[in-house]
Design an enzyme around this catalytic site. Sequence first.
Site, PDB file in Angstrom:
ATOM      1  N   ALA A  32       4.519  11.931  11.926  1.00 21.50           N
ATOM      2  CA  ALA A  32       4.929  11.583  13.295  1.00 21.50           C
ATOM      3  C   ALA A  32       5.937  10.438  13.199  1.00 21.50           C
ATOM      4  O   ALA A  32       5.770   9.373  13.810  1.00 21.50           O
ATOM      5  CB  ALA A  32       3.727  11.226  14.163  1.00 21.50           C
ATOM      6  N   ARG A  35      11.688   5.583  14.271  1.00 22.06           N
ATOM      7  CA  ARG A  35      12.686   4.719  13.648  1.00 22.06           C
ATOM      8  C   ARG A  35      12.087   3.649  12.729  1.00 22.06           C
ATOM      9  O   ARG A  35      12.735   3.164  11.827  1.00 22.06           O
ATOM     10  CB  ARG A  35      13.547   4.060  14.726  1.00 22.06           C
ATOM     11  N   HIS A  37       9.562   4.090  10.638  1.00 22.65           N
ATOM     12  CA  HIS A  37       9.430   4.712   9.313  1.00 22.65           C
ATOM     13  C   HIS A  37      10.796   4.837   8.642  1.00 22.65           C
ATOM     14  O   HIS A  37      10.935   4.606   7.437  1.00 22.65           O
ATOM     15  CB  HIS A  37       8.823   6.117   9.430  1.00 22.65           C
ATOM     16  N   GLY A 149       5.336  -1.561   6.673  1.00 22.58           N
ATOM     17  CA  GLY A 149       5.824  -2.263   7.862  1.00 22.58           C
ATOM     18  C   GLY A 149       4.923  -3.417   8.271  1.00 22.58           C
ATOM     19  O   GLY A 149       3.696  -3.322   8.186  1.00 22.58           O
ATOM     20  N   GLN A 150       5.560  -4.477   8.764  1.00 19.92           N
ATOM     21  CA  GLN A 150       4.812  -5.665   9.208  1.00 19.92           C
ATOM     22  C   GLN A 150       3.943  -5.391  10.432  1.00 19.92           C
ATOM     23  O   GLN A 150       3.035  -6.138  10.745  1.00 19.92           O
ATOM     24  CB  GLN A 150       5.780  -6.802   9.520  1.00 19.92           C
ATOM     25  N   ASP A 152       1.700  -3.308  10.669  1.00 24.43           N
ATOM     26  CA  ASP A 152       0.335  -3.233  10.151  1.00 24.43           C
ATOM     27  C   ASP A 152       0.112  -4.400   9.191  1.00 24.43           C
ATOM     28  O   ASP A 152      -0.077  -4.212   7.985  1.00 24.43           O
ATOM     29  CB  ASP A 152       0.121  -1.892   9.446  1.00 24.43           C
ATOM     30  N   GLN A 155      -2.995  -4.490   7.078  1.00 23.22           N
ATOM     31  CA  GLN A 155      -2.933  -3.429   6.058  1.00 23.22           C
ATOM     32  C   GLN A 155      -2.072  -3.902   4.881  1.00 23.22           C
ATOM     33  O   GLN A 155      -2.397  -3.643   3.719  1.00 23.22           O
ATOM     34  CB  GLN A 155      -2.354  -2.156   6.666  1.00 23.22           C
TER      35      GLN A 155
HETATM   36  O1  PAF Z   1       0.084   2.991   7.611  1.00 22.69           O
HETATM   37  C1  PAF Z   1      -0.187   4.192   7.443  1.00 22.69           C
HETATM   38  O2  PAF Z   1       0.501   5.095   7.950  1.00 22.69           O
HETATM   39  C2  PAF Z   1      -1.386   4.593   6.591  1.00 22.69           C
HETATM   40  O3  PAF Z   1      -2.414   3.681   6.776  1.00 22.69           O
HETATM   41  C3  PAF Z   1      -1.050   4.779   5.096  1.00 22.69           C
HETATM   42  C4  PAF Z   1      -0.588   3.493   4.463  1.00 22.69           C
HETATM   43  C5  PAF Z   1       0.015   5.835   4.962  1.00 22.69           C
HETATM   44  C6  PAF Z   1      -2.300   5.248   4.345  1.00 22.69           C
HETATM   45  O4  PAF Z   1      -2.783   6.452   4.846  1.00 22.69           O
END
Ligand code: PAF
Length: 284
Positions: A32, A35, A37, A149-150, A152, A155
């Site tokens: 999905a 921009r 990504h 990306g920042q 997340d 993460q």
């Molecule tokens: O940020 C995401 O899209 C997901 O958490 C990742 C890093 C692709 C792991 O599935």
Amino acid sequence: MYLFKRKEELERHLTTARHAGKRIGFVPTMGALHRGHISLINAAKENSDLVVCSIFVNPTQFNDPKDFEKYPVTIDQDVLQLTEAGCDVLFLPSVQEMYPDGLTAKMQYDFGTLETVLEGAARPGHFQGVGQIVHQLLNLVQPDKLFMGQKDLQQCLIINRLLKIIDSHVELVICPTQRENDGLAMSSRNMRLNTTERVNALRLYQALSYIKHHYKKEGFKEMKEKAINELKTSGFEVDYVELISILEDGSVIFPETAATTPLYAVVAAKEVGSGVRLIDNIML
Ligand code: PAF
């Protein structure tokens, strides 16, 4: 662009590239694509010789099965966007390919307190699932650099910790959050918002902007309460609004004054009309 669905095919292709001296940049995604990504793909292109993107909606990181079922899937558009952006390889595995022995975790990662605060507290098990899949993908792709990306932010901290746990030398490159013209952070989940909900979603960025402009003069507690109340009256279920700082070891603390740096304002809330949970953060 090469498209591989099988691990062996991907590994074979990348081994040849590595032997030819190519430096690999990797962008893991759940598809999905937007921009945000594509900005990661662009950063990877600038900083590597070969760009690999993966699209895999990872079931083990969804603590809410409904969220998993409703996660947007737009493969044809994703392939178009990646081709246009000049991505070299797309890895598009099935669940069976990534989890041939089932979804039960084979190992537990010790992410420390990072896993018990904010997203970790709101989404139990989420970061173990992220760790599980990113670990596997890193083993397969063996990139030189990993682009995330920042948006997340937590993460990114988890992945930083994962790289230490698995003793990896991959360089994590954190790229700035991409925003719509009005400030809404780009997210695949925005696709699930109708026009009214989309307008309402801007409240998260407004809450963060309010904090950015007032944190030096207003008490943190009062500001957070104000932001939470505003979000609640606008139709959100709020998981958290917090001011956080990141220590050198990558752990998160919750300071009470503006003296600590770097400071971030972070928010997570569910837009009740749509049931879509959104997150955002800004550096103060
Ligand atoms: O940020 C995401 O899209 C997901 O958490 C990742 C890093 C692709 C792991 O599935």
